[in-house]
Design a protein around this motif. Structure first.
Motif, PDB file in Angstrom:
ATOM      1  N   UNK A   1      -6.978   4.729  -7.965  1.00 46.98           N
ATOM      2  CA  UNK A   1      -7.975   3.676  -7.742  1.00 46.98           C
ATOM      3  C   UNK A   1      -7.304   2.425  -7.159  1.00 46.98           C
ATOM      4  N   UNK A   2      -6.119   2.102  -7.692  1.00 51.74           N
ATOM      5  CA  UNK A   2      -5.370   0.959  -7.159  1.00 51.74           C
ATOM      6  C   UNK A   2      -4.976   1.202  -5.701  1.00 51.74           C
ATOM      7  N   UNK A   3      -4.592   2.445  -5.417  1.00 53.72           N
ATOM      8  CA  UNK A   3      -4.213   2.787  -4.046  1.00 53.72           C
ATOM      9  C   UNK A   3      -5.410   2.657  -3.113  1.00 53.72           C
ATOM     10  N   UNK A   4      -6.564   3.096  -3.597  1.00 54.10           N
ATOM     11  CA  UNK A   4      -7.787   2.988  -2.801  1.00 54.10           C
ATOM     12  C   UNK A   4      -8.126   1.520  -2.537  1.00 54.10           C
TER      13      UNK A   4
ATOM     14  N   UNK B   1       0.831  -1.210   0.000  1.00 55.66           N
ATOM     15  CA  UNK B   1       0.000   0.000   0.000  1.00 55.66           C
ATOM     16  C   UNK B   1       0.868   1.264   0.000  1.00 55.66           C
ATOM     17  N   UNK B   2       1.921   1.242   0.789  1.00 59.64           N
ATOM     18  CA  UNK B   2       2.823   2.393   0.824  1.00 59.64           C
ATOM     19  C   UNK B   2       3.517   2.584  -0.526  1.00 59.64           C
ATOM     20  N   UNK B   3       3.868   1.466  -1.167  1.00 58.31           N
ATOM     21  CA  UNK B   3       4.483   1.540  -2.498  1.00 58.31           C
ATOM     22  C   UNK B   3       3.516   2.174  -3.495  1.00 58.31           C
ATOM     23  N   UNK B   4       2.249   1.770  -3.418  1.00 61.18           N
ATOM     24  CA  UNK B   4       1.237   2.332  -4.311  1.00 61.18           C
ATOM     25  C   UNK B   4       1.023   3.817  -4.011  1.00 61.18           C
ATOM     26  N   UNK B   5       1.096   4.159  -2.756  1.00 64.35           N
ATOM     27  CA  UNK B   5       0.956   5.561  -2.362  1.00 64.35           C
ATOM     28  C   UNK B   5       2.085   6.400  -2.954  1.00 64.35           C
TER      29      UNK B   5
END
Length: 320
Positions: free
Chosen positions: A259-262, A191-195
Motif C-alpha cells: 500500500x505504501x508502494x502504491x 519509490x524504488x526503495x519502497x519497491x
C-alpha cells in the motif's frame, strides 16, 4: 642657424606627413564604419528581431501546451519507476543546467560584444563627438544616448537596453525548475526503495510459506504413519499454528508495504505531472517575457538606426 631651420622644416614636413597619414587612416576607418559596420549592425539587429519574434511565438505555444496537460497517457504511466526513469530524470536535470548555461553565455556574449563595440566607438570618434556636441549646443563633450554619431547612438542604446532585459527571471525560473527535478529524482529513489522492500518481504513470505507447507506435509505423514507419539504430534501442531500466525503477520506487513508502494507511485506520478507542468510553464513564461522585451528592444533600435540615418543625411544629430 641654417642647420636648425632646416631641421625644423624637416620636422614640420614629417609632422604634416604624419597628420595626412592619420587623416587618411581616419577616413578609411570612418568609411568602414559607415559603409560596412553600420549596415552590418543594422542587418544584425533585423536578424535578432526576427529571431526574437520566432522564439516568442514558440515559447507561447510551449507554455500553452504545458498548461493543457492534465495527465500522462504513455504506456509506462501507472507503472512503478525503474532505473531508466530515474536516469531520464537525471539527464533532464543535466540538460536543464546546460540550457541555463547556454542562455547565460548568450546574454554574456551579447553584452560583451556590444560593450566592446561601444567602447571602441567612444575612443575613436572624438571628433564626431565634438561635432555633435557643438551641433546640439551641449556643454558636455560626450554625446548622450540619443545625441551623437549614428553608430554610437545605436550601440549605446543597445548596451543600455541589454541591462534592462529580464534575463535573471529566466535564470531563476530554470534554477527553480532544477530544484523541482531534484525533488522528483529523490521521490523516484524513495519509490524504488519502497519497491525493494516489497520485493524483499514477498521473497521472505514465499520462502516461509514453502517451509510451512513442508512442515505441514511432514506432520501429516507422521500422523498417517503413526510413528510419533500423540504428544509429539500435538507439539508439532502447535508449532505449525505459531508459524501460520507468523505468516499472517508477514502477509499483513507485506500488504501494508504494498500500500505504501502504491501511494509512493501515485505521489511520483502526481509530482511528475505537477512539477513538470509548473516548472516548464514558469520557464516558458519567463522566456516569453524575455523574448517580448528583446523584440521590443531590437525593434526600437532598428527605428533608432533609421532615424539616425535620416538625421545624419540631413546633417543633424539624432534625437528622439
Amino acid at each position: 642657424m641654417d642647420k636648425t631651420r632646416a631641421e625644423v622644416r624637416d620636422l614640420h614636413c614629417r609632422i604634416l606627413v604624419a597628420i595626412r597619414t592619420i587623416e587618411s587612416i581616419s577616413q578609411r576607418i570612418q568609411k568602414a564604419k559607415d559603409e560596412e559596420l553600420h549596415p552590418q549592425l543594422v542587418e544584425l539587429l533585423h536578424g535578432l528581431m526576427r529571431t526574437s519574434k520566432t522564439t516568442l511565438e514558440l515559447h507561447e505555444t510551449q507554455k500553452q501546451a504545458m498548461l493543457e496537460v492534465k495527465s500522462f497517457t504513455y504506456s509506462a504511466y501507472g507503472k512503478f519507476s525503474n532505473n531508466s526513469h530515474r536516469l531520464a530524470t537525471v539527464q533532464l536535470e543535466s540538460e536543464l543546467q546546460n540550457w541555463r548555461s547556454c542562455f547565460a553565455q548568450y546574454i554574456s556574449a551579447q553584452k560583451a560584444y556590444v560593450k566592446a563595440l561601444d567602447g571602441w566607438l567612444s575612443k575613436f570618434n572624438a571628433r564626431e563627438f565634438d561635432f555633435y556636441s557643438r551641433s546640439s549646443k551641449s556643454s558636455s563633450v560626450l554625446p548622450s544616448q540619443n545625441n551623437g554619431p549614428p553608430l554610437f547612438v545605436i550601440c549605446h542604446g543597445w548596451l543600455t537596453s541589454l541591462e534592462k532585459l529580464p534575463d535573471m527571471s529566466v535564470m531563476h525560473a530554470m534554477t527553480n525548475f532544477g530544484k523541482c527535478i531534484q525533488e522528483l529524482c529523490a521521490q523516484q529513489g524513495e519509490e524504488q526503495h519502497q519497491k525493494r522492500k516489497v520485493a524483499g518481504l514477498r521473497k521472505e513470505l514465499d520462502k516461509k510459506v514453502l517451509a510451512f507447507h513442508r512442515a505441514e506435509g511432514k506432520i501429516l505423514e507422521s500422523k498417517v504413519s503413526g510413528k510419533n507419539t500423540e504428544v509429539d504430534v500435538k507439539h508439532r501442531d502447535e508449532c505449525l499454528v505459531v508459524r501460520k500466525d507468523q505468516l499472517d503477520v508477514l502477509r499483513k506487513k507485506l500488504d501494508a508495504e504494498k500500500a505504501k508502494h502504491c501511494e509512493s507511485m501515485q505521489e511520483t506520478q502526481q509530482l511528475t505531472l505537477r512539477r513538470f507542468q509548473e516548472g516548464f510553464s514558469s520557464v516558458f513564461k519567463s522566456l516569453m517575457e524575455f523574448s517580448k522585451a528583446s523584440l521590443k528592444m531590437y525593434a526600437e533600435l532598428v527605428v533608432k538606426s533609421k532615424d539616425s540615418k535620416v538625421g545624419d543625411e540631413n546633417g543633424e544629430p539624432s534625437s528622439q
